[in-house]
Scaffold this motif. Structure first.
Motif, short mmCIF file in Angstrom:
data_model
loop_
_atom_site.label_atom_id
_atom_site.label_comp_id
_atom_site.label_asym_id
_atom_site.label_seq_id
_atom_site.Cartn_x
_atom_site.Cartn_y
_atom_site.Cartn_z
N VAL A 40 0.86 -1.19 0.00
CA VAL A 40 0.00 0.00 0.00
C VAL A 40 0.89 1.23 0.00
N CYS A 41 0.60 2.17 -0.88
CA CYS A 41 1.35 3.44 -0.95
C CYS A 41 0.49 4.51 -0.28
N ARG A 68 0.64 -9.33 6.40
CA ARG A 68 0.93 -9.36 4.95
C ARG A 68 1.07 -7.96 4.36
N LEU A 69 0.56 -6.98 5.08
CA LEU A 69 0.55 -5.61 4.56
C LEU A 69 1.91 -4.93 4.73
N GLU A 103 7.30 -3.46 12.54
CA GLU A 103 8.14 -2.28 12.24
C GLU A 103 8.79 -2.41 10.86
N THR A 104 9.14 -3.62 10.49
CA THR A 104 9.83 -3.80 9.19
C THR A 104 8.85 -3.66 8.02
N HIS A 105 7.56 -3.52 8.33
CA HIS A 105 6.58 -3.40 7.24
C HIS A 105 6.25 -1.94 6.94
N LEU A 106 6.83 -1.02 7.70
CA LEU A 106 6.62 0.41 7.42
C LEU A 106 7.87 0.92 6.70
N HIS A 107 7.75 1.09 5.41
CA HIS A 107 8.91 1.45 4.58
C HIS A 107 8.92 2.96 4.34
N PHE A 108 9.48 3.68 5.30
CA PHE A 108 9.41 5.13 5.17
C PHE A 108 10.55 5.65 4.31
#
Ligand SMILES: O=C(O)[C@H](O)[C@@H](O)[C@H](O)[C@H](O)COP(=O)(O)O
Length: 244
Positions: A40-41, A68-69, A103-108
């Protein structure tokens, strides 16, 4: 349907209804996703905060496959992550402690690297996640892209008249002079990156967006007008913004 709105527009009673409709789209996208990881963007700005709070709230949190997100950003300001201008900060605050977000699923966007190096690093992050150097039209990068609309017709940090609009190769670029308050450099995804989506949503609320919507409908070449989506573009507009 008011005739002055973009094709595919859905008019909702208010901003909360827009957020709820967007949340329902995300639930549907997740249900349709055959692959393990769902990308998701996220849009920045103020409009989507209500959506993000909703997703982490009791009504939606258990309806999403958080394991999964993966969450990416359409743009960010080049400021510290705890700066009130940071989109990362806005998202973290909105998700709060309700979202079981690994935390590793938030690609800032690594804005700490500065505009140019941060854009290069983020493009690399996107390519690594995608698993190829070039985007394949048959395999979108994102399952869902969320976008806002600026009063000048910008979206993400793609501003009228700026070089970033012409970028067709890189997935992310620096925007040294956004030319809009807050006057800080930004990093933005480019049109090719934003287009690589199974579904894209514009979230537009408030009377302040009426003129930009009308200009888009009139065929003006505004940045938001140039957004495409492999899988389909839906405009979620509240009544205040939809009025002619
Ligand atoms: O980082 C940003 O500011 C956004 O990416 C930007 O494109 C935003 O979506 C529009 O400016 C609308 O902002 P509002 O939702 O605050 O009206």
């Amino acid at each position: 349907m008011p005739s002055h709105l973009p094709p595919g527009a859905q008019v909702l009673p208010d901003a909360d209804a827009v957020a709820r409709a967007a949340a329902d789209h995300l639930v549907a996208v997740c249900a349709d996703a055959a692959q393990e990881r769902i990308a998701v963007c996220l849009s920045g700005g103020s409009t989507p905060k209500r959506l993000y709070e909703l997703l982490a709230g009791p009504e939606y949190v258990d309806r999403l496959p958080w394991d999964r997100l993966h969450w990416f950003f359409g743009d960010d300001r080049v400021v510290p992550w705890d700066d009130p201008l940071s989109n990362v900060r806005m998202v973290r605050e909105a998700f709060g402690h309700g979202a079981p977000l690994p935390e590793t699923h938030l690609h800032f966007i690594p804005s700490d690297l500065g505009p140019e190096r941060g854009a290069e690093a983020y493009a690399r992050t996107l390519r690594d996640f995608y698993g190829a150097a070039r985007l394949d039209p048959a395999r979108p990068l994102f399952d869902l892209v969320l976008l806002g609309l600026g009063e000048d017709g910008h979206t993400a940090s793609l501003f009228p008249g700026k070089p970033a609009l012409a970028e067709t190769g890189a997935l992310a670029v620096a925007v040294p002079e956004a030319g809009l308050a807050p006057f800080v450099p930004r990093i933005t995804l480019t049109f090719p990156a934003l287009a690589s989506a199974r579904r894209s949503l514009f979230l537009v609320t408030g009377a302040g967006k009426r003129e930009a919507l009308a200009r888009i409908h009139a065929g003006e070449d505004l940045p938001a007008s140039r957004v495409t989506s492999l899988g389909g573009l839906v405009w979620l507009i509240d009544a205040a913004a939809a009025e002619a």
